[in-house]
Design a protein around this motif. Structure first.
Motif, PDB file in Angstrom:
ATOM      1  N   GLY A 137     -14.824  33.087   4.153  1.00 34.38           N
ATOM      2  CA  GLY A 137     -14.623  33.594   2.800  1.00 34.38           C
ATOM      3  C   GLY A 137     -15.672  34.620   2.405  1.00 34.38           C
ATOM      4  O   GLY A 137     -15.360  35.654   1.804  1.00 34.38           O
ATOM      5  N   TRP A 138     -16.949  34.342   2.748  1.00 33.98           N
ATOM      6  CA  TRP A 138     -18.016  35.308   2.462  1.00 33.98           C
ATOM      7  C   TRP A 138     -17.798  36.603   3.237  1.00 33.98           C
ATOM      8  O   TRP A 138     -18.013  37.702   2.711  1.00 33.98           O
ATOM      9  N   LEU A 139     -17.370  36.485   4.484  1.00 31.91           N
ATOM     10  CA  LEU A 139     -17.118  37.684   5.278  1.00 31.91           C
ATOM     11  C   LEU A 139     -15.967  38.491   4.690  1.00 31.91           C
ATOM     12  O   LEU A 139     -16.058  39.718   4.564  1.00 31.91           O
ATOM     13  N   ALA A 140     -14.906  37.804   4.310  1.00 28.99           N
ATOM     14  CA  ALA A 140     -13.766  38.501   3.715  1.00 28.99           C
ATOM     15  C   ALA A 140     -14.160  39.205   2.417  1.00 28.99           C
ATOM     16  O   ALA A 140     -13.727  40.336   2.150  1.00 28.99           O
ATOM     17  N   ALA A 141     -14.998  38.550   1.608  1.00 24.09           N
ATOM     18  CA  ALA A 141     -15.472  39.172   0.365  1.00 24.09           C
ATOM     19  C   ALA A 141     -16.226  40.457   0.673  1.00 24.09           C
ATOM     20  O   ALA A 141     -16.053  41.482  -0.007  1.00 24.09           O
ATOM     21  N   ALA A 142     -17.070  40.421   1.714  1.00 24.40           N
ATOM     22  CA  ALA A 142     -17.834  41.607   2.097  1.00 24.40           C
ATOM     23  C   ALA A 142     -16.917  42.725   2.579  1.00 24.40           C
ATOM     24  O   ALA A 142     -17.156  43.908   2.291  1.00 24.40           O
ATOM     25  N   LEU A 143     -15.879  42.376   3.303  1.00 20.41           N
ATOM     26  CA  LEU A 143     -14.937  43.389   3.778  1.00 20.41           C
ATOM     27  C   LEU A 143     -14.218  44.048   2.601  1.00 20.41           C
ATOM     28  O   LEU A 143     -13.942  45.256   2.625  1.00 20.41           O
ATOM     29  N   HIS A 144     -13.926  43.276   1.563  1.00 21.48           N
ATOM     30  CA  HIS A 144     -13.332  43.849   0.347  1.00 21.48           C
ATOM     31  C   HIS A 144     -14.324  44.811  -0.321  1.00 21.48           C
ATOM     32  O   HIS A 144     -13.927  45.885  -0.805  1.00 21.48           O
ATOM     33  N   VAL A 145     -15.607  44.428  -0.356  1.00 19.20           N
ATOM     34  CA  VAL A 145     -16.631  45.309  -0.929  1.00 19.20           C
ATOM     35  C   VAL A 145     -16.680  46.624  -0.166  1.00 19.20           C
ATOM     36  O   VAL A 145     -16.697  47.723  -0.761  1.00 19.20           O
ATOM     37  N   VAL A 146     -16.707  46.549   1.151  1.00 19.62           N
ATOM     38  CA  VAL A 146     -16.757  47.752   1.982  1.00 19.62           C
ATOM     39  C   VAL A 146     -15.524  48.622   1.752  1.00 19.62           C
ATOM     40  O   VAL A 146     -15.627  49.847   1.597  1.00 19.62           O
ATOM     41  N   ALA A 147     -14.358  47.990   1.716  1.00 17.21           N
ATOM     42  CA  ALA A 147     -13.120  48.747   1.522  1.00 17.21           C
ATOM     43  C   ALA A 147     -13.131  49.517   0.205  1.00 17.21           C
ATOM     44  O   ALA A 147     -12.596  50.629   0.120  1.00 17.21           O
ATOM     45  N   GLY A 148     -13.750  48.940  -0.824  1.00 15.45           N
ATOM     46  CA  GLY A 148     -13.798  49.599  -2.115  1.00 15.45           C
ATOM     47  C   GLY A 148     -14.932  50.592  -2.273  1.00 15.45           C
ATOM     48  O   GLY A 148     -14.817  51.564  -3.010  1.00 15.45           O
ATOM     49  N   ALA A 149     -16.048  50.355  -1.551  1.00 14.00           N
ATOM     50  CA  ALA A 149     -17.252  51.164  -1.749  1.00 14.00           C
ATOM     51  C   ALA A 149     -17.424  52.282  -0.725  1.00 14.00           C
ATOM     52  O   ALA A 149     -18.155  53.240  -0.977  1.00 14.00           O
ATOM     53  N   VAL A 150     -16.780  52.142   0.426  1.00 15.93           N
ATOM     54  CA  VAL A 150     -16.926  53.156   1.482  1.00 15.93           C
ATOM     55  C   VAL A 150     -15.524  53.578   1.922  1.00 15.93           C
ATOM     56  O   VAL A 150     -14.984  53.038   2.906  1.00 15.93           O
ATOM     57  N   PRO A 151     -14.921  54.529   1.239  1.00 22.93           N
ATOM     58  CA  PRO A 151     -13.529  54.912   1.529  1.00 22.93           C
ATOM     59  C   PRO A 151     -13.274  55.289   2.984  1.00 22.93           C
ATOM     60  O   PRO A 151     -12.207  54.992   3.524  1.00 22.93           O
ATOM     61  N   SER A 152     -14.246  55.927   3.624  1.00 22.52           N
ATOM     62  CA  SER A 152     -14.039  56.349   5.012  1.00 22.52           C
ATOM     63  C   SER A 152     -13.903  55.173   5.969  1.00 22.52           C
ATOM     64  O   SER A 152     -13.337  55.308   7.060  1.00 22.52           O
ATOM     65  N   LEU A 153     -14.428  54.009   5.566  1.00 21.54           N
ATOM     66  CA  LEU A 153     -14.364  52.830   6.418  1.00 21.54           C
ATOM     67  C   LEU A 153     -13.329  51.809   5.932  1.00 21.54           C
ATOM     68  O   LEU A 153     -13.213  50.724   6.517  1.00 21.54           O
ATOM     69  N   LYS A 154     -12.593  52.160   4.895  1.00 17.76           N
ATOM     70  CA  LYS A 154     -11.579  51.242   4.374  1.00 17.76           C
ATOM     71  C   LYS A 154     -10.558  50.837   5.426  1.00 17.76           C
ATOM     72  O   LYS A 154     -10.201  49.647   5.519  1.00 17.76           O
ATOM     73  N   PRO A 155     -10.059  51.765   6.258  1.00 22.14           N
ATOM     74  CA  PRO A 155      -9.075  51.350   7.272  1.00 22.14           C
ATOM     75  C   PRO A 155      -9.622  50.287   8.227  1.00 22.14           C
ATOM     76  O   PRO A 155      -8.907  49.337   8.574  1.00 22.14           O
ATOM     77  N   GLN A 156     -10.889  50.437   8.657  1.00 27.98           N
ATOM     78  CA  GLN A 156     -11.477  49.459   9.565  1.00 27.98           C
ATOM     79  C   GLN A 156     -11.611  48.089   8.904  1.00 27.98           C
ATOM     80  O   GLN A 156     -11.257  47.061   9.477  1.00 27.98           O
ATOM     81  N   ALA A 157     -12.139  48.096   7.676  1.00 24.50           N
ATOM     82  CA  ALA A 157     -12.328  46.837   6.958  1.00 24.50           C
ATOM     83  C   ALA A 157     -10.993  46.164   6.675  1.00 24.50           C
ATOM     84  O   ALA A 157     -10.836  44.948   6.854  1.00 24.50           O
ATOM     85  N   THR A 158     -10.010  46.951   6.269  1.00 24.04           N
ATOM     86  CA  THR A 158      -8.690  46.412   5.939  1.00 24.04           C
ATOM     87  C   THR A 158      -7.987  45.877   7.170  1.00 24.04           C
ATOM     88  O   THR A 158      -7.270  44.865   7.111  1.00 24.04           O
ATOM     89  N   ARG A 159      -8.194  46.531   8.306  1.00 22.07           N
ATOM     90  CA  ARG A 159      -7.568  46.078   9.551  1.00 22.07           C
ATOM     91  C   ARG A 159      -8.034  44.664   9.916  1.00 22.07           C
ATOM     92  O   ARG A 159      -7.242  43.828  10.335  1.00 22.07           O
ATOM     93  N   ILE A 160      -9.323  44.410   9.753  1.00 24.03           N
ATOM     94  CA  ILE A 160      -9.854  43.074  10.049  1.00 24.03           C
ATOM     95  C   ILE A 160      -9.359  42.070   9.016  1.00 24.03           C
ATOM     96  O   ILE A 160      -8.927  40.959   9.350  1.00 24.03           O
ATOM     97  N   LEU A 161      -9.402  42.456   7.746  1.00 23.21           N
ATOM     98  CA  LEU A 161      -8.951  41.577   6.668  1.00 23.21           C
ATOM     99  C   LEU A 161      -7.492  41.174   6.834  1.00 23.21           C
ATOM    100  O   LEU A 161      -7.124  40.029   6.547  1.00 23.21           O
ATOM    101  N   SER A 162      -6.681  42.106   7.278  1.00 20.26           N
ATOM    102  CA  SER A 162      -5.240  41.859   7.341  1.00 20.26           C
ATOM    103  C   SER A 162      -4.866  40.743   8.308  1.00 20.26           C
ATOM    104  O   SER A 162      -3.775  40.170   8.207  1.00 20.26           O
ATOM    105  N   THR A 163      -5.754  40.435   9.249  1.00 17.25           N
ATOM    106  CA  THR A 163      -5.451  39.377  10.221  1.00 17.25           C
ATOM    107  C   THR A 163      -6.036  38.026   9.815  1.00 17.25           C
ATOM    108  O   THR A 163      -5.781  37.021  10.484  1.00 17.25           O
ATOM    109  N   MET A 164      -6.825  37.983   8.741  1.00 19.52           N
ATOM    110  CA  MET A 164      -7.461  36.743   8.307  1.00 19.52           C
ATOM    111  C   MET A 164      -6.530  35.983   7.366  1.00 19.52           C
ATOM    112  O   MET A 164      -6.368  36.343   6.198  1.00 19.52           O
TER     113      MET A 164
END
Length: 210
Positions: A134-161
């Protein structure tokens, strides 16, 4: 006198920013430069770091990099590079195939799942925690919102959780609520246990790299 007091307050070091800089300095010292994975803990003189990390540790490092950027402690370029490296390594870590969840402990130098505890040599049966993930997923959401260039990477990992894998519809709370989230599960049989714990009554499953 009022003017002098205001000038003094303006030039006085902000202790909170000092704490933030020191915290970030410790995180940098804890992070493996080759993998971007942060150790679980570090000695007070910053010389000795643990040889294990968790999804919570990794998530904390990711959002701390965002905060360090926002506070001007590091540049936007450095923050993006650090987060990108961690996400790249995260995408290769062994994980639970069906749920997409990560194990509790990894070696920050190699990314391997920890099966022998480094401090005493005892056997570790890899566990998958709803809290840590849950903490990791929260961080991936933060990254997706705060670093647009890395949103695809963060979202790709999140989508499988799939956190639904932790849901136990038969569980009942002390106040009668039906359906609770498990604290976690094993996907292999722990010593002295009757059976591995798996989500929603599913059989034990194998693991894979993403």
């Amino acid at each position: 006198m009022v003017l002098l007091a205001c000038m003094s307050a303006a030039t006085r070091p902000d202790p909170l920013r000092g704490y933030a800089r020191d915290t970030w300095r410790s995180l940098v010292a804890m992070t493996d430069p080759a993998t971007g994975l942060v150790a679980d803990n570090l000695s007070g003189d910053l010389s000795t770091k643990s040889t294990y990390t968790s999804p919570t540790n990794i998530g904390g490092y990711l959002w701390s990099a965002v905060v360090a950027r926002e506070l001007g402690i590091i540049s936007s370029r450095e923050a993006t590079a650090r987060i990108n490296q961690t996400l790249t390594t995260l995408s290769t870590l062994q994980h639970h195939e069906i749920s997409g969840m990560f194990y509790n402990w990894y070696d920050p130098h190699t990314g391997a799942v920890v099966t022998t505890w480094p401090e005493d040599g005892s056997t570790v049966t890899p566990f998958l925690s709803s809290v840590d993930n849950g903490w990791l997923a929260a961080a991936l959401h933060v990254v997706a919102g705060a670093v647009p260039s890395l949103k695809p990477q963060a979202t790709r990992i999140l989508s499988t959780m799939n956190f639904g894998f932790f849901f136990n519809p038969a569980a009942t709370s002390p106040i009668g609520t039906r359906g609770l989230i498990r604290g976690g599960f094993w996907d292999t049989r722990p010593p002295a246990a009757r059976s591995p714990r798996t989500g929603c009554g599913s059989p034990a499953t194998t693991t894979t790299s993403r």
